[in-house]
Structure formats: C-alpha cells, structure tokens
Write a protein that holds these residues in place. Structure first.
Motif, PDB file in Angstrom:
ATOM      1  N   ASP A 107       0.833  -1.201   0.000  1.00  0.00           N
ATOM      2  CA  ASP A 107       0.000   0.000   0.000  1.00  0.00           C
ATOM      3  C   ASP A 107       0.868   1.252   0.000  1.00  0.00           C
ATOM      4  OD1 ASP A 107      -2.749   1.265   0.643  1.00  0.00           O
ATOM      5  OD2 ASP A 107      -1.484   2.022   2.255  1.00  0.00           O
ATOM      6  N   ALA A 109      -0.859   4.501  -0.285  1.00  0.00           N
ATOM      7  CA  ALA A 109      -1.707   5.642   0.085  1.00  0.00           C
ATOM      8  C   ALA A 109      -1.524   6.050   1.551  1.00  0.00           C
ATOM      9  CB  ALA A 109      -3.176   5.316  -0.192  1.00  0.00           C
ATOM     10  N   HIS A 110      -0.945   5.156   2.369  1.00  0.00           N
ATOM     11  CA  HIS A 110      -0.788   5.503   3.790  1.00  0.00           C
ATOM     12  C   HIS A 110       0.493   6.287   4.063  1.00  0.00           C
ATOM     13  CE1 HIS A 110       1.783   1.865   3.702  1.00  0.00           C
ATOM     14  NE2 HIS A 110       2.277   2.239   4.861  1.00  0.00           N
ATOM     15  N   PRO A 112       1.725   9.338   3.477  1.00  0.00           N
ATOM     16  CA  PRO A 112       1.741  10.681   4.076  1.00  0.00           C
ATOM     17  C   PRO A 112       1.292  10.703   5.536  1.00  0.00           C
ATOM     18  CG  PRO A 112       0.609  10.690   1.956  1.00  0.00           C
ATOM     19  CD  PRO A 112       0.799   9.261   2.335  1.00  0.00           C
ATOM     20  N   PHE A 113       0.504   9.719   5.938  1.00  0.00           N
ATOM     21  CA  PHE A 113      -0.074   9.753   7.284  1.00  0.00           C
ATOM     22  C   PHE A 113       0.709   8.907   8.283  1.00  0.00           C
ATOM     23  CE2 PHE A 113      -3.287  10.701   4.157  1.00  0.00           C
ATOM     24  CZ  PHE A 113      -3.718  11.940   4.625  1.00  0.00           C
ATOM     25  N   VAL A 114       1.343   7.847   7.802  1.00  0.00           N
ATOM     26  CA  VAL A 114       2.039   6.926   8.707  1.00  0.00           C
ATOM     27  C   VAL A 114       3.555   7.123   8.628  1.00  0.00           C
ATOM     28  CG1 VAL A 114       2.379   4.496   9.289  1.00  0.00           C
ATOM     29  CG2 VAL A 114       0.129   5.290   8.542  1.00  0.00           C
TER      30      VAL A 114
END
Lengths: 281, 215, 219
Positions: A107, A109-110, A112-114
């Motif tokens: 994955d 898409a995670h 930027p957040f993780v």
C-alpha cells in the motif's frame, strides 16, 4: 481456516548470520520449531515432534516448510547482481495476520499519514493510476508504474523525489518491492518483506534489502528500514479484525487499492487462507 | 444505567477528558466507539473502525469538523458520511461509504453514548462534579461490596461515608468504568482525598473479584 | 555532543527529544542494537560496561543513564527544564525520574519481548506496566487538581521527558493506553510542544497542521 494450501510453501524462519548450535525456538503456523546450525554450520530446522523439516538458505535467511514444497523458492535475480549490498534488517514481531502485514507493504496511500515526511507528506496524497496483474505464467501478483512523491525515499535520497515502484507477490506471505534507486537511476533498489506466520494472527516480519548504496553505513540502512516498519506496526496491531477479510463486503477498497484487491483475489483463488477471514463475522 | 425498551445511555467519559479537536476510544455495550469533539465543540461518536481497512478511528485525528483515520486520512463527518479520501482528491466519496454513528449527550460534565434510541435523556447529576474516570477490572457486585453501597437506578453508588465520593458506573464484561463524582463544593484537598479513596476502592474491588468472593 | 543512539530505543529517544526541545545539536552515532547486539560489543562496553545505550560523549565527558543525560542537556541549554528551588517541585522531579526506571523495566521489557523477541516473563512485565501506568495516571490527576499540567510542575521538566517515551509506546508491548484519560491529555500536551519530534510508534499529530488544499492531477 485451513493451512492446507499454504503448508507446502517456504517460509523465513531466521537469519542465516545469526544461527546458533544451541538453536532458536520459534514457531511456524502454530507448530513449535527449532532453528539451529549443525556441526558443519549448516542450517537445520526441527518440527514439533522432532522430525526434520525441509531447509534452504537464501536471501540471508533460513527457509523452511511444514509440508513438502513442490517448487523452489521464488527467484530474486538481483540477489546475485554484483555491486549490491545485502541488508539483514532482523525480525520484528507483530500481532496481526501475516497477510495483513503483506497487504500493508503493498500500500502506498498511507505514506503521508504513517511515514510522514519520509515516504510521503501532505499535500502530496494523490495515488495516480497504476497497472496490476496476476501473472499466470509465474503465478505472481504484480503492480507496475506505481508513482508517489516522497520527501525522503531512501537513506541515499537527498531530498524529495517522485519515486517509482513495482510490487511483486511471489508467495502468500512474501513481497518484493522494486524502487527507484537514487544513486543509480538505471537500476532498482530491492526491498523485500518476508513474513513468518507464527499463527493466523501473529507473525515475525523479516525485511531484507539488496541496494546500490556505497555511502550509507549498514547500521543506518538497517535503522531506516526498521523506522519504516515500526511506524507500520502500530497500524497493523490496531486493524479490526486481525485476520485479513476476504469477504468483499467487509472493507471498502478504492482505485488506489488495486494491488490489494488483486492480492486478496489471488489468495482466495489459490486457497491461501491461513490468516484470512472468509466470511464476515 | 437507565434503560427502557428502546435503548439506554452509557456514561463513557468526562467532558474534561475530551477537549475540542480530539478523539478518544470509549467502550459501550454496543461496541467500541471513537468519541470525538470537533474544533467548534460538536460531539460525535462513531464505530471505532474505518470501513476502508479496519483501522481504529480512535487512533485518528480531528481537523475542523471532521474525524480522519490515521492510516489513509479518510475523513468522516459527525453524521458518519465520508467527506474525503486523500488518495483521490478529486473524488466526492459516494454516500455508501460511512461509519455507524451513535447518539451522544453531554450534561453536568459527563458524556453519554446511546445504545438504541433511548426514550428519555440521561439522568442529571445535580450538585455533583465529575473528578476522574478509572477502569476497574471487576464487575458491579465486587464494586458495590468494596464501596459498601448499592447502585441506584441511575447507576450511582454512594461510597461508605462518602470519602470516595459518589461513583457513577458503566459496567462492561468483567470490567467497569467508574466515574468518580464529588460534591460541587468539595475543595482541592477533598478532591485529592476522593481520588485516592477511589484507588483504594479499586484495589479492594479487584481483590474481591480475583479471589472469587463476588462474581 | 555525540549520542550513541538506536532509533527504536525509547531511552535514546528521550535524549533526542530533550535535545530537540531545547535546541541542542547532537551528533548521532547509530548503534546496531537489533539484530547486531553492537551495544554488547567491545567498543561500546569500553564506554559503558553496563552494555546499555544511550551513551553521551561531550569532549572527555562520558555519560550513561538517560535521566543523567537529560539533566546534563537541560543544565547546559535550558535550565527551566530542571526543578526550580521549591522543595516540593525538586522532590517531584526526582520522584518521577526514579519512577521512569520502573517504566523501562516493565513497559520497556514487555515491548522488547513482544516486538524484538527478547526473553522475559511477559505476563509479569505487563502487570507491572499496568501498575506503573495507574500510578502515573493518579499522579497526573492530582497534579491537575493542583492546577498543574505536568508531572512535577505547571511546565514540562526533565521528569516528563523521562516518563513519556515508555508510556507512549506501551501498546508496543501489548499494554493498552485506552483506560488512562489523564495520561492521554498529558501526552497530548507534550506532543504539542514546539520542537517536539516523534520516534517510530508515535505518530505525528496531523491536526496541528491545517488540512492542506490538494491539487488534483489526473483524478
């Protein structure tokens, strides 16, 4: 869930460089096993009832199986390429399904957040279209032309770059990532995630890398990858359910999740369901 | 815990423990919830699970009037509908992507979450101020025995001699969330004493539970 | 100042965090703690016979034990992080510095067991960790009743930095932080401080930045 379809696969069970004659007790799909070295320094793996299990040593790790592997371990041609440095990152235990650990690795898409300010950062959150296929000839899941903006894509990256990725799932609990190599644009860095299923909801994750990077110290390379994986770990331990749901109604994917959709479809088709939840509960 | 045939309220947290712009996990008989307060101060409770990849929403973050998942940043409104999917900035999320929500009420410094549709409002706690919440690994019976009192229909237990304040209970399987309340006029010294007495009562209740003296 | 550092070590993180909050520049020397066990190798044992990190080298001075290093950094760069001259405050700073050692053995031990496969009695470690968290929770409740937001004062001190990392990373060792509202508020107050840095396992507070306007490409 049955282990049947997955029992004949090879799984990582330890680092070859850390083999001890005294042996290390661990587990494979619920069965206690001991991984040790014999008098000649060869790896041996003993199952729960004292029986000898199949062994091979490849990509820095000892591999074994509770069944009878019908094929050789998947190839990683880059592992034989001169000039690469091979990095044994070491095991990290995670209380989650081995399949969830692989899916998270697939994955982007995670980021930027993780993996904030390392593998991704807002506002660069968009996932562009990419290509996914199940390659029937080799029986592998492939995602290609995956692109993402990364503030610090690798230890060797000086600043933000748009990184290109290719993902490959050659075995139910293993994935190989090919990634833009900052010091050598014509080559791919190889980063793998080898997952040892201890139980359906518990795994040891053994990342391994084959990189072109002559400048960064080995310890820095290990720490970079451990940083990334430990950021993922707190996510993986808080997903509900712990098992990977294969029932399409349980979780909602989008176009950014095409790799995961293909991975789940492939698992289901091959009956690779150890660590999966088939029906919503 | 007041209940009727259509639903009931559970006291899940104290108002002071949920500042504007934050999210916390809470337990209700209907399951875990992500309890959050928007920057404008509006309260909401949603199922503690993002429908995208199952991540607990209580680990997420509150920006403005939306709750976002820490995993991929999917944002949800108070009404539970998905507002934003950062991987697809141009996409308006379809109405089908939503999280289940629960009715929330706040009064006298306590936040209540509804299971079902309660016919009445949560009980008032006249003359009492909430002090702190603590989790006791024991059931209601052990707590009543330790506290030396019985639970009222509103879920309140008067501790013996009032030294431990008044307890408001939210029982769960095998563990109980206790909200310690003191009289409105209690001074700092009394409040600290009530907090300490609550710790002692918890130890007694947990010992009773462990020794199997009460179920 | 050179810090012998491991990115996943909460004790090393205390030093990195303190340095970041007080503007001290550290020269980081990464130690291959896992899987290499370099901290038990001859070079590092020569610096610290206890075989632990962090180790701080400042000229000829070699310091071990994270609490001592925190005090050193604060004394050099930002004395407001030390106890003031009020007797109670001085005592409370010491109280929680000592207490932080219990967090290391309990929650830290559970984390090493659950994450990096180190030996240990996991049930006992987790139970001790829960007792320690309850003590901290009660301590923070009392502080807040006295009008103070941090463990020893109404400002953060070295004692907060000594306690924060193992507490924040308790879930790594299978110990939930859900039951501790006062710890949650305290942790948030620390994470919101100017100059705060994370370590793996402690996520960025994304709400501290406004929601960005996103340009769409080929959506």
């Amino acid at each position: 869930m049955t282990a049947q379809a997955m029992i004949d696969e090879w799984y990582p069970v330890g680092l070859f460089s850390q083999l001890q004659p005294a042996g290390r007790q661990t587990a494979l799909m619920g069965e206690p096993i001991v991984v040790s070295s014999d008098a000649d320094g060869n790896a041996t793996v003993t199952g729960g009832n004292g029986r000898s299990l199949p062994v091979l040593v490849r990509y820095g790790h000892v591999w074994s199986s509770l069944g009878q592997p019908k094929k050789a371990l998947f190839p990683i041609p880059e592992a034989d390429q001169p000039g690469r440095r091979f990095v044994d990152v070491g095991a990290v235990r995670v209380r989650c399904s081995p399949l969830r650990a692989v899916e998270n690795f697939l994955d982007i898409a995670h980021f930027p957040f993780v993996h904030t300010d390392i593998l991704g950062a807002e506002p660069h959150t968009e996932v562009q279209n990419y290509k996914v296929e199940i390659r029937e000839d080799v029986d592998e899941v492939w995602a290609t032309q995956v692109k993402f903006y990364q503030p610090q894509a690798a230890k060797s990256a000086a600043g933000g770059i748009t990184t290109e990725y290719m993902y490959r799932v050659p075995a139910p609990t293993c994935s190989v990532l090919y990634k833009t190599c900052p010091p050598r644009p014509s080559e791919w860095d190889v980063i793998t995630l080898f997952v040892q299923p201890l139980a359906e909801d518990l795994c040891d994750v053994w990342p391994w890398m084959a990189l072109f990077d002559d400048d960064t110290s080995m310890t820095d390379l290990i720490h970079f990858q451990q940083t990334i994986f430990l950021q993922d770990r707190s996510i993986l331990e808080n997903q509900i359910p712990r098992l990977l749901p294969l029932d399409p109604g349980m979780e909602i994917p989008t176009r950014a999740d095409l790799t995961s959709i293909a991975y789940r479809r492939w698992l289901k088709r091959r009956n690779y369901t150890y660590g999966a939840q088939l029906v919503a509960q | 815990m007041p209940s009727d045939t259509t639903g009931f309220w559970t006291p899940v947290a104290l108002s002071a423990d949920l500042p504007a712009g934050t999210v916390i996990p809470a337990r209700t008989p209907a399951g875990s919830v992500a309890l959050w307060r928007s920057e404008a101060g509006r309260l909401a409770a949603s199922a503690d699970r993002c429908p995208h990849r199952g991540m607990r929403l209580s680990h997420g973050f509150v920006r403005g009037e939306a709750l976002s998942c820490i995993y991929h940043g999917w944002s949800y409104a108070q009404a539970g509908n998905c507002l934003r999917i950062p991987a697809h900035p141009g996409l308006t999320p379809p109405e089908t992507i939503r999280v289940a929500i629960h009715e929330v009420a706040e009064a006298d410094g306590v936040i209540w979450v509804a299971a079902g549709v309660p016919a009445s409002k949560p009980p008032r706690l006249d003359g009492l101020t909430p002090l702190r919440s603590l989790t006791v690994l024991a059931g209601k019976d052990a707590i009543e025995t330790a506290a030396g009192g019985k639970t009222s229909p509103d879920g309140l237990v008067e501790t013996a001699a009032g030294a431990g304040g008044v307890w408001l209970l939210a029982a769960d399987d095998g563990q109980t969330l206790v909200h310690v309340l003191v009289r409105d006029d209690a001074g700092t010294k009394d409040r600290i004493a009530a907090s300490r007495a609550a710790e002692s009562l918890r130890r007694r209740a947990e010992n009773l539970q462990r020794e199997g003296i009460v179920q | 100042m050179k810090l012998y550092d491991y990115i996943l070590s909460p004790s090393c993180y205390k030093v990195r965090l303190m340095a970041a909050l007080t503007g001290v520049k550290l020269d980081l020397q990464p130690v291959d703690f896992h899987p290499g066990l370099e901290h038990r190798g001859p070079e590092l044992l020569a610096l610290n016979p206890a075989g632990s990190i962090p180790i701080l080298k400042d000229g000829d001075l070699i310091l071990t034990e994270s609490s001592a290093i925190l005090v050193y950094l604060a004394a050099k760069a930002a004395a407001e992080w030390l106890a003031g001259d009020k007797p109670e405050e001085a005592a409370r700073v010491q109280q929680w510095l000592s207490f932080s050692g219990r967090l290391t053995t309990s929650l830290g031990g559970a984390r090493l067991h659950e994450m990096l496969l180190r030996p240990g009695d996991i049930d006992a470690l987790q139970a001790q960790g829960i007792s320690a968290l309850r003590e901290l929770e009660a301590g923070l409740v009392e502080q807040s009743l006295r009008g103070r937001r941090f463990v020893a004062a109404d400002r953060p001190t070295v004692a907060d930095i000594a306690c924060f990392p193992y507490v924040a990373l308790a879930p790594d060792g299978g110990v939930s932080l859900d039951p501790y509202p006062a710890i949650r508020l305290w942790s948030r107050a620390l994470r919101s401080l100017d100059g705060f840095i994370e370590m793996p396992g402690i996520h960025r507070l994304h709400e501290l930045k406004p929601e960005p306007l996103i340009e769409t490409g080929e959506a």
